[in-house]
Scaffold this active site. Structure first.
Site, PDB file in Angstrom:
ATOM      1  N   GLU A  93       0.732  -1.184   0.065  1.00 14.69           N
ATOM      2  CA  GLU A  93       0.004   0.179  -0.022  1.00 14.69           C
ATOM      3  C   GLU A  93       0.929   1.267   0.001  1.00 14.69           C
ATOM      4  OE1 GLU A  93      -3.830  -0.635   2.821  1.00 14.69           O
ATOM      5  OE2 GLU A  93      -2.275  -1.916   3.612  1.00 14.69           O
TER       6      GLU A  93
ATOM      7  N   SER B 199      -5.606  -3.869   3.398  1.00 14.14           N
ATOM      8  CA  SER B 199      -6.498  -3.406   1.984  1.00 14.14           C
ATOM      9  C   SER B 199      -6.559  -4.696   1.269  1.00 14.14           C
ATOM     10  CB  SER B 199      -5.344  -2.285   1.370  1.00 14.14           C
ATOM     11  OG  SER B 199      -6.273  -1.888   0.340  1.00 14.14           O
TER      12      SER B 199
ATOM     13  N   SER C 159     -11.706   7.383  -0.717  1.00 11.46           N
ATOM     14  CA  SER C 159     -11.925   6.783   0.655  1.00 11.46           C
ATOM     15  C   SER C 159     -13.139   7.274   1.322  1.00 11.46           C
ATOM     16  CB  SER C 159     -10.595   7.071   1.475  1.00 11.46           C
ATOM     17  OG  SER C 159      -9.462   6.584   0.881  1.00 11.46           O
TER      18      SER C 159
END
Length: 336
Positions: A16, A170, A308
């Site tokens: 990430e 994630s 997000s």
């Protein structure tokens, strides 16, 4: 009053890394709205080296200073740090342990809470201990014939399973298994990401998310938002961030009764307080067709990219992100 020297760290050693850089830009734009901070942004690369965006190498010393390899650049004292790092070493609790050691105040969850949430097995044990329902699971500590047999038995019992590397974020190292013959190969892949693996029952359910954060002395849980994936897919890393993703995010979930919404928020606050989280988190739930609520996972440093959910849910709840940051930081350092 002199400005607070705020160190904004991003990058890190996980898959990430690039998402962290995107989140850091959101912090930069939010902090720029205040005149209280002098900001230095550093990138932590996969080899554990700090550098500026223009490539100047430096270190964060135990004297709470940024010291540059180029002697012509003066040291920079650090008053506060935001470790905007998804995955290792941010959400794993490693970098927070160093901040604790050198007594440097920082934004976000502390080291133990971060570590407990990042490991999916440890987290699920905590959920159960707190009385928060979660998905049925087994956990595996090594790849061998017994692990394959256990997973095959779980598959026979549940019909379909998710195999997840226990310490990745994630949806990295996460696989949906609908064909029993694929189990051995999927387990091999999952164990390549982490030394422990969790196998969960596949839950056919709505995917709901709650932003939980501390503001003005209160723990606040927003109304649940919803992730709506394309048919027969799950919210994988690509579904989250790929440009051609067909996933949709609703800041407030539709057709959710006030009673169910409140129960989810109550569970979210219970997990936040019980696991000693701090400042921010995004807590993800499943809601089945029978209105069974199951806690899926906790993100102790959720993404802050343009897509997000955390900043959107905070804003929808009526709070400004910059004012929220000032409130949190002001609890730890003097901003007056």
């Amino acid at each position: 009053m002199p400005k607070i020297n705020l160190l904004l760290l991003c990058g890190g050693g996980s898959a990430e890394h690039d998402i962290s850089l995107m989140s850091a830009r959101f912090f930069e734009s939010s902090l720029a709205k205040s005149d209280k901070f002098s900001i230095l942004k550093l990138v932590l690369d996969q080899h554990g080296h700090y550098h500026t965006e223009d490539g100047k190498l430096c270190d964060l010393t135990n004297r709470r200073e940024i010291r540059f390899e180029d002697d012509s650049t003066p040291t920079w004292p650090v008053d506060y740090v935001i470790p905007c790092i998804h995955g290792f070493p941010g959400e794993t609790g490693d970098i927070q342990s160093y901040f604790n050691l050198i007594q440097l105040p920082y934004f976000g969850c502390e080291s133990e809470a971060s570590s407990n949430c990042f490991n999916k097995i440890t987290a699920k044990m905590w959920f159960s201990a707190l009385g928060v329902p979660n998905t049925p699971y087994i956990f595996l500590h090594q790849l061998d014939d017994d692990a394959i047999k256990q997973t095959e038995a779980a598959f026979d019992n549940w019909g379909s399973v998710f195999v997840k590397a226990a310490s990745q974020g994630s949806s990295v190292g996460c696989y949906k298994v609908d064909v029993k013959a694929n189990i051995a190969e999927v387990l091999k892949d999952a164990f390549s990401y982490a030394p422990y693996v969790v196998v969960e029952q596949t839950i056919h359910a709505r995917e709901l998310e709650v932003a939980v954060y501390q503001y003005q002395g209160e723990v606040i849980a927003t109304l649940p938002g919803e992730i709506i994936c394309d048919s027969n897919t799950f919210y994988s890393f690509d579904e989250k961030y790929a440009k051609n993703s067909k996933a949709r995010t609703d800041v407030v979930a539709n057709n959710l009764s006030p009673e169910i919404s409140q129960r989810i928020r109550d569970y979210a606050v219970k997990a936040f307080k019980g696991m000693k989280l701090r400042h921010l988190s995004r807590i993800d739930f499943f809601l089945t067709e029978d209105n069974e609520i199951l806690l899926n996972e906790i993100n102790t440093f959720p993404g802050l990219t343009p897509i997000s959910m955390f900043p959107k849910m905070l804003q929808n709840h009526g709070h400004d992100f910059t004012e929220y940051l000032i409130d949190v930081i002001g609890q730890q350092v003097d901003l007056t």
